[in-house]
Design a protein around this motif. Structure first.
Motif, PDB file in Angstrom:
ATOM      1  N   PHE A  60       0.844  -1.193   0.000  1.00 30.65           N
ATOM      2  CA  PHE A  60       0.000   0.000   0.000  1.00 30.65           C
ATOM      3  C   PHE A  60       0.884   1.251   0.000  1.00 30.65           C
ATOM      4  CE2 PHE A  60      -2.182  -3.369   2.339  1.00 30.65           C
ATOM      5  CZ  PHE A  60      -3.411  -3.438   1.688  1.00 30.65           C
ATOM      6  N   PHE A  61       0.794   2.050  -1.072  1.00 28.91           N
ATOM      7  CA  PHE A  61       1.457   3.344  -1.073  1.00 28.91           C
ATOM      8  C   PHE A  61       0.546   4.313  -0.321  1.00 28.91           C
ATOM      9  CE2 PHE A  61       3.725   1.418  -4.602  1.00 28.91           C
ATOM     10  CZ  PHE A  61       5.011   1.919  -4.433  1.00 28.91           C
ATOM     11  N   CYS A  62       1.060   4.887   0.746  1.00 28.24           N
ATOM     12  CA  CYS A  62       0.230   5.712   1.621  1.00 28.24           C
ATOM     13  C   CYS A  62       0.889   7.049   1.943  1.00 28.24           C
ATOM     14  CB  CYS A  62      -0.064   4.968   2.931  1.00 28.24           C
ATOM     15  SG  CYS A  62      -0.938   3.407   2.726  1.00 28.24           S
ATOM     16  N   PRO A  63       1.045   7.935   0.958  1.00 22.51           N
ATOM     17  CA  PRO A  63       1.574   9.266   1.278  1.00 22.51           C
ATOM     18  C   PRO A  63       0.606   9.990   2.199  1.00 22.51           C
ATOM     19  CG  PRO A  63       0.632   9.224  -0.937  1.00 22.51           C
ATOM     20  CD  PRO A  63       0.646   7.808  -0.451  1.00 22.51           C
ATOM     21  N   ALA A  64       1.140  10.827   3.064  1.00 23.23           N
ATOM     22  CA  ALA A  64       0.305  11.473   4.080  1.00 23.23           C
ATOM     23  C   ALA A  64      -0.851  12.263   3.476  1.00 23.23           C
ATOM     24  CB  ALA A  64       1.176  12.378   4.946  1.00 23.23           C
ATOM     25  N   LYS A  65      -0.583  12.941   2.356  1.00 25.12           N
ATOM     26  CA  LYS A  65      -1.620  13.801   1.764  1.00 25.12           C
ATOM     27  C   LYS A  65      -2.805  13.006   1.223  1.00 25.12           C
ATOM     28  CE  LYS A  65       0.848  14.019  -2.665  1.00 25.12           C
ATOM     29  NZ  LYS A  65       1.525  14.918  -3.627  1.00 25.12           N
ATOM     30  N   ALA A  66      -2.625  11.699   1.003  1.00 28.49           N
ATOM     31  CA  ALA A  66      -3.724  10.885   0.469  1.00 28.49           C
ATOM     32  C   ALA A  66      -4.773  10.579   1.528  1.00 28.49           C
ATOM     33  CB  ALA A  66      -3.177   9.588  -0.115  1.00 28.49           C
ATOM     34  N   GLY A  67      -4.404  10.593   2.792  1.00 23.01           N
ATOM     35  CA  GLY A  67      -5.355  10.326   3.869  1.00 23.01           C
ATOM     36  C   GLY A  67      -5.954   8.939   3.808  1.00 23.01           C
ATOM     37  N   LYS A  68      -5.187   7.972   3.338  1.00 23.72           N
ATOM     38  CA  LYS A  68      -5.710   6.617   3.151  1.00 23.72           C
ATOM     39  C   LYS A  68      -6.013   5.940   4.481  1.00 23.72           C
ATOM     40  CE  LYS A  68      -4.176   4.319  -0.314  1.00 23.72           C
ATOM     41  NZ  LYS A  68      -3.342   3.549  -1.277  1.00 23.72           N
ATOM     42  N   GLU A  69      -7.070   5.094   4.478  1.00 27.90           N
ATOM     43  CA  GLU A  69      -7.415   4.302   5.655  1.00 27.90           C
ATOM     44  C   GLU A  69      -7.175   2.829   5.354  1.00 27.90           C
ATOM     45  OE1 GLU A  69     -11.027   5.190   7.859  1.00 27.90           O
ATOM     46  OE2 GLU A  69     -11.354   6.930   6.554  1.00 27.90           O
ATOM     47  N   LEU A  70      -6.636   2.088   6.339  1.00 28.64           N
ATOM     48  CA  LEU A  70      -6.422   0.651   6.211  1.00 28.64           C
ATOM     49  C   LEU A  70      -6.888  -0.036   7.489  1.00 28.64           C
ATOM     50  CD1 LEU A  70      -2.806   0.499   4.704  1.00 28.64           C
ATOM     51  CD2 LEU A  70      -4.943   0.062   3.490  1.00 28.64           C
ATOM     52  N   ASP A  71      -7.599  -1.136   7.335  1.00 27.09           N
ATOM     53  CA  ASP A  71      -7.992  -1.934   8.497  1.00 27.09           C
ATOM     54  C   ASP A  71      -6.868  -2.919   8.773  1.00 27.09           C
ATOM     55  OD1 ASP A  71      -9.119  -3.459  10.468  1.00 27.09           O
ATOM     56  OD2 ASP A  71     -10.704  -4.314   9.215  1.00 27.09           O
ATOM     57  N   MET A  72      -5.984  -2.560   9.683  1.00 24.94           N
ATOM     58  CA  MET A  72      -4.806  -3.377   9.937  1.00 24.94           C
ATOM     59  C   MET A  72      -5.130  -4.677  10.658  1.00 24.94           C
ATOM     60  SD  MET A  72      -2.711  -1.496   8.399  1.00 24.94           S
ATOM     61  CE  MET A  72      -1.303  -2.545   8.692  1.00 24.94           C
ATOM     62  N   SER A  73      -6.300  -4.777  11.256  1.00 25.73           N
ATOM     63  CA  SER A  73      -6.667  -6.009  11.965  1.00 25.73           C
ATOM     64  C   SER A  73      -6.864  -7.178  10.998  1.00 25.73           C
ATOM     65  CB  SER A  73      -7.943  -5.786  12.780  1.00 25.73           C
ATOM     66  OG  SER A  73      -9.049  -5.524  11.928  1.00 25.73           O
ATOM     67  N   ARG A  74      -6.923  -6.910   9.699  1.00 18.56           N
ATOM     68  CA  ARG A  74      -7.073  -7.970   8.700  1.00 18.56           C
ATOM     69  C   ARG A  74      -5.772  -8.721   8.453  1.00 18.56           C
ATOM     70  NH1 ARG A  74      -7.906  -6.337   3.623  1.00 18.56           N
ATOM     71  NH2 ARG A  74      -7.148  -4.221   3.937  1.00 18.56           N
ATOM     72  N   PHE A  75      -4.660  -8.183   8.973  1.00 17.82           N
ATOM     73  CA  PHE A  75      -3.348  -8.738   8.660  1.00 17.82           C
ATOM     74  C   PHE A  75      -2.693  -9.382   9.880  1.00 17.82           C
ATOM     75  CE2 PHE A  75      -4.184  -5.131   5.845  1.00 17.82           C
ATOM     76  CZ  PHE A  75      -4.100  -5.764   4.604  1.00 17.82           C
ATOM     77  N   SER A  76      -1.754 -10.262   9.599  1.00 16.21           N
ATOM     78  CA  SER A  76      -1.020 -10.930  10.670  1.00 16.21           C
ATOM     79  C   SER A  76       0.118 -10.079  11.197  1.00 16.21           C
ATOM     80  CB  SER A  76      -0.452 -12.257  10.163  1.00 16.21           C
ATOM     81  OG  SER A  76      -1.487 -13.075   9.672  1.00 16.21           O
ATOM     82  N   GLY A  77       0.576  -9.135  10.404  1.00 20.52           N
ATOM     83  CA  GLY A  77       1.662  -8.258  10.794  1.00 20.52           C
ATOM     84  C   GLY A  77       1.852  -7.186   9.747  1.00 20.52           C
ATOM     85  N   THR A  78       2.674  -6.186  10.063  1.00 18.79           N
ATOM     86  CA  THR A  78       2.906  -5.114   9.103  1.00 18.79           C
ATOM     87  C   THR A  78       4.329  -4.601   9.198  1.00 18.79           C
ATOM     88  OG1 THR A  78       2.160  -2.942   8.312  1.00 18.79           O
ATOM     89  CG2 THR A  78       2.079  -3.307  10.679  1.00 18.79           C
ATOM     90  N   ILE A  79       4.866  -4.208   8.042  1.00 22.34           N
ATOM     91  CA  ILE A  79       6.147  -3.508   7.971  1.00 22.34           C
ATOM     92  C   ILE A  79       5.875  -2.156   7.335  1.00 22.34           C
ATOM     93  CG2 ILE A  79       8.454  -3.459   6.957  1.00 22.34           C
ATOM     94  CD1 ILE A  79       8.491  -6.494   7.066  1.00 22.34           C
ATOM     95  N   LEU A  80       6.297  -1.091   7.995  1.00 20.12           N
ATOM     96  CA  LEU A  80       6.122   0.261   7.479  1.00 20.12           C
ATOM     97  C   LEU A  80       7.476   0.800   7.056  1.00 20.12           C
ATOM     98  CD1 LEU A  80       4.165   0.075  10.352  1.00 20.12           C
ATOM     99  CD2 LEU A  80       3.128   1.931   9.033  1.00 20.12           C
ATOM    100  N   ILE A  81       7.555   1.308   5.823  1.00 22.96           N
ATOM    101  CA  ILE A  81       8.797   1.845   5.277  1.00 22.96           C
ATOM    102  C   ILE A  81       8.626   3.342   5.051  1.00 22.96           C
ATOM    103  CG2 ILE A  81      10.455   1.722   3.382  1.00 22.96           C
ATOM    104  CD1 ILE A  81       9.505  -1.111   2.829  1.00 22.96           C
ATOM    105  N   GLY A  82       9.610   4.126   5.486  1.00 23.78           N
ATOM    106  CA  GLY A  82       9.527   5.569   5.281  1.00 23.78           C
ATOM    107  C   GLY A  82      10.275   6.322   6.352  1.00 23.78           C
ATOM    108  N   HIS A  83       9.653   7.381   6.875  1.00 28.21           N
ATOM    109  CA  HIS A  83      10.278   8.151   7.941  1.00 28.21           C
ATOM    110  C   HIS A  83       9.232   8.555   8.972  1.00 28.21           C
ATOM    111  CE1 HIS A  83       8.589  11.834   6.206  1.00 28.21           C
ATOM    112  NE2 HIS A  83       9.086  11.462   5.033  1.00 28.21           N
ATOM    113  N   ALA A  84       9.686   9.071  10.100  1.00 37.37           N
ATOM    114  CA  ALA A  84       8.791   9.367  11.221  1.00 37.37           C
ATOM    115  C   ALA A  84       7.715  10.380  10.850  1.00 37.37           C
ATOM    116  CB  ALA A  84       9.603   9.864  12.419  1.00 37.37           C
ATOM    117  N   GLY A  85       8.070  11.358   9.995  1.00 42.06           N
ATOM    118  CA  GLY A  85       7.073  12.342   9.589  1.00 42.06           C
ATOM    119  C   GLY A  85       5.893  11.700   8.890  1.00 42.06           C
TER     120      GLY A  85
END
Length: 344
Positions: free
Chosen positions: A103-128
């Motif tokens: 999932f490409f999720c730039p901040a300006k897109a305001g995307k929503e994801l239901d993370m409870s559907r997954f067994s785990g997640t890896i987030l790539i990027g920076h703190a901002g």
């Protein structure tokens, strides 16, 4: 029907522990008292496992992992550094038998994801990107699933997670130490203003270490620091043209990333400034293309493939063992000297 998360919360254990016990995973090491507590809690809540929950799939080695990219596809095109991390993470997870959703999720897109559907997640990027994606941030926190932050540490006390990060101090130190060995006394910096974290501006760590090390040597000069909003080549090119127009350039430059360095090198070439005879340049990241530009770019190599593979390894280990305490892994780096910087 109650979920595995409901049982885990009431029993005071991890979701993965509940899943592996209820699926009678004999390879899972857990005390008999805890196992009994999980069974009694599940029975008390009326749980009748369906065998289709993401948590159960994780216990059977068939996890579905969300790979959340806190930037846009355009950002990845403009700076291929994150692409290597993303591809390595994805390949490593697939090799370990996981299903991967990207999932490409730039901040300006305001995307929503239901993370409870997954067994785990890896987030790539920076703190901002993490803090500006508040909907995703809250979904990750609420889900209780295993989390790995790849290439950044958000220092977020609301989520327990693993972090795989760069050693920015040693990275900057390697570049500046080479400049010192060349007896350079005027050293400049080209980079960005940093990122916004929880409503406050946070300077890039590369700049903070750059300033600290030069101040210790009595060599820091504010007039040799140039910053822009975005770390793209075109932004650095425009910034560098302004630097040249204003005159009084330093003998050496440390540049925040390779994309910006390529923009600077073009500006120097167009304005007749010889690199490295008049100005030495060292950047960081070492993306594949910089070896083939002219002059070939000296840079500090960041092992993006190791960031990716280590992130995948830690996530799978979390899902299989139920470990909840976060680990912080620091990745090494290496100075690569090419044509853009003088040698001793």
């Amino acid at each position: 029907m109650p979920t595995l998360k409901d049982i885990a919360t009431k029993a005071g254990v991890s979701i993965t522990s509940v899943s592996r016990v209820l699926n009678r995973d004999d390879s899972f090491s857990i005390s008999e008292s805890t196992k009994k507590k999980i069974w009694e809690t599940a029975e008390g809540l009326g749980y009748k496992g369906t065998g289709t929950n993401a948590e159960e799939e994780a216990a059977r080695g068939k996890a579905t992992v969300a790979l959340v990219l806190l930037y846009s596809e355009y950002d990845e095109i403009m700076d291929s550094y994150y692409q290597l991390i993303r591809v390595t993470v994805k390949d490593a997870l697939i090799e370990k038998g996981c299903r991967v959703r990207e999932f490409f999720c730039p901040a300006k897109a305001g995307k929503e994801l239901d993370m409870s559907r997954f067994s785990g997640t890896i987030l790539i990027g920076h703190a901002g990107g993490w803090y500006r994606n508040e909907k995703i941030r809250q979904s990750v926190i609420a889900s209780g699933i295993p989390v790995v932050f790849a290439d950044f540490d958000p220092e977020d006390m609301e989520v327990e997670a693993d972090c795989v990060v760069n050693d920015f101090h040693s990275l900057v130190e390697k570049a500046l130490s080479h400049f010192f060995r060349l007896s350079y006394t005027t050293i400049g910096y080209v980079g960005t203003y940093g990122v916004a974290v929880s409503g406050r501006a946070v300077e890039d760590k590369r700049f903070l270490y750059f300033k600290q090390i030069l101040e210790e040597q009595g060599l820091y000069r504010e007039e040799f620091v140039w910053k822009t909003d975005i770390n793209y080549a075109q932004n650095a090119y425009r910034l560098c043209c302004q630097m040249i127009e204003n005159g009084d350039l330093p003998r050496a430059l440390f540049i925040e990333n390779d994309a910006m360095a390529m923009g600077c090198l073009r500006a120097f070439e167009e304005n007749g400034i010889r690199v490295p005879e008049e100005l030495s340049v060292i950047s960081c990241n070492d993306v594949p293309t910089v070896e083939f530009i002219s002059p070939a770019l000296s840079t500090v190599h960041i092992y993006g493939d190791l960031i990716g593979s280590m992130s995948a390894e830690l996530l799978v280990e979390q899902m299989r063992t139920g470990r909840v305490r976060g680990i912080r892994a620091v990745i090494p780096n290496k100075l690569i000297l090419r044509q853009s910087c003088a040698r001793e």
